[in-house]
Scaffold this motif. Structure first.
Motif, short mmCIF file in Angstrom:
data_model
loop_
_atom_site.label_atom_id
_atom_site.label_comp_id
_atom_site.label_asym_id
_atom_site.label_seq_id
_atom_site.Cartn_x
_atom_site.Cartn_y
_atom_site.Cartn_z
N ARG A 1 1.15 4.11 -2.92
CA ARG A 1 0.83 5.51 -2.61
C ARG A 1 1.99 6.44 -2.94
N GLU B 1 0.84 -1.20 0.00
CA GLU B 1 0.00 0.00 0.00
C GLU B 1 0.87 1.26 0.00
N TRP B 2 1.94 1.26 0.81
CA TRP B 2 2.83 2.42 0.88
C TRP B 2 3.54 2.65 -0.46
#
Length: 253
Positions: free
Chosen positions: A76, A72-73
């Protein structure tokens, strides 16, 4: 497209760290995947001191939540992933080496959890990001000890070497997974290969290896930067012969 983004698991030391350093030298942003935050941040700081664009990513390949957070990081922050080097691994968790008939099942399960199931979990989590790249590369760090052909070929140095079952069999599984991912992705620009660092002098083998860390990282770096006409679905790296030399090339499964 801007500089490439490379994630290396187990990158806080040894071959993983050297792979990150070398890819950074080639202009990539390297994501230093490490289970231990302090060690990961120390590696990040050292790489940055050497001029690398390095970012620590907390990543335990046996922890699904950790993997999900990392994916997810990355999505993003960067929106894609160009290179995944599945480098994290272990030879034994119990530190007990034994013949196949004396192998600890608990230790075998623990080794497969890291070397095999962890690789699948990380690869599957990162595949959506790799598909967004122009031509991604997946490198699964394997070993010549996982090559059934090398282990059973009389005259090969491995033939005469006793070994416990858990690590070699886990790397045989890594080789098969490499072939399966390569087949699945054959109609894409993603290439998937397994790297054989050779018997490298690291903490992994209590510094008993015959190759330097710099040499051990060469196959991973090569496969992470393959041209479009390069192979996919191969076990490639150091070829160990009786004279301890042999150069580089494709190893038998």
């Amino acid at each position: 497209m801007t500089e490439k983004i490379a994630l290396i698991t187990g990158a806080n030391k040894g071959i993983g760290y050297e792979t990150a350093r070398r890819l950074a030298e080639l202009g990539m942003t390297v994501l230093v995947g490490a289970r231990d935050e302090q060690r990961g941040r120390n590696a990040e700081a050292t790489l940055r001191d050497g001029g690398a664009d390095a970012r620590f990513v907390q990543l335990d390949v046996t922890d699904a939540e950790s993997i999900a957070r990392a994916a997810e990081w990355i999505g993003r922050e960067f929106g894609r992933l160009d290179v995944l080097v599945n480098n994290a691994g272990t030879a034994t968790v119990s530190r007990r080496r034994a013949t196949a008939s004396q192998t600890s099942l608990d230790d075998m399960r623990a080794v497969f959890e890291v070397n095999v199931f962890g690789l699948v979990a990380v690869t599957n989590a990162m595949l959506p990001l790799l598909r967004r790249a122009e031509a991604a590369r997946i490198v699964n760090v394997s070993s010549e000890v996982g090559s059934i052909g090398s282990q059973t070929e009389q005259g090969n140095p491995l033939f005469a070497m006793p070994a416990s079952a858990q690590y070699p069999s886990s790397k045989s599984a890594v080789n098969m997974l490499t072939a399966m991912y390569a087949k699945e992705l054959k109609d894409t620009a993603i290439k998937v290969n397994a790297a054989n660092p050779g018997f490298t002098d690291t903490d992994f083998n209590d510094h008993g290896g015959i190759r330097s860390v710099e040499e051990g990282a060469e196959p991973s770096v090569y496969l992470a930067t393959l041209h479009a006409d390069g192979p996919s679905g191969a076990l490639w790296g150091h070829l160990w012969r009786s004279d301890r030399e042999g150069g580089y090339g494709v190893l038998p499964w």
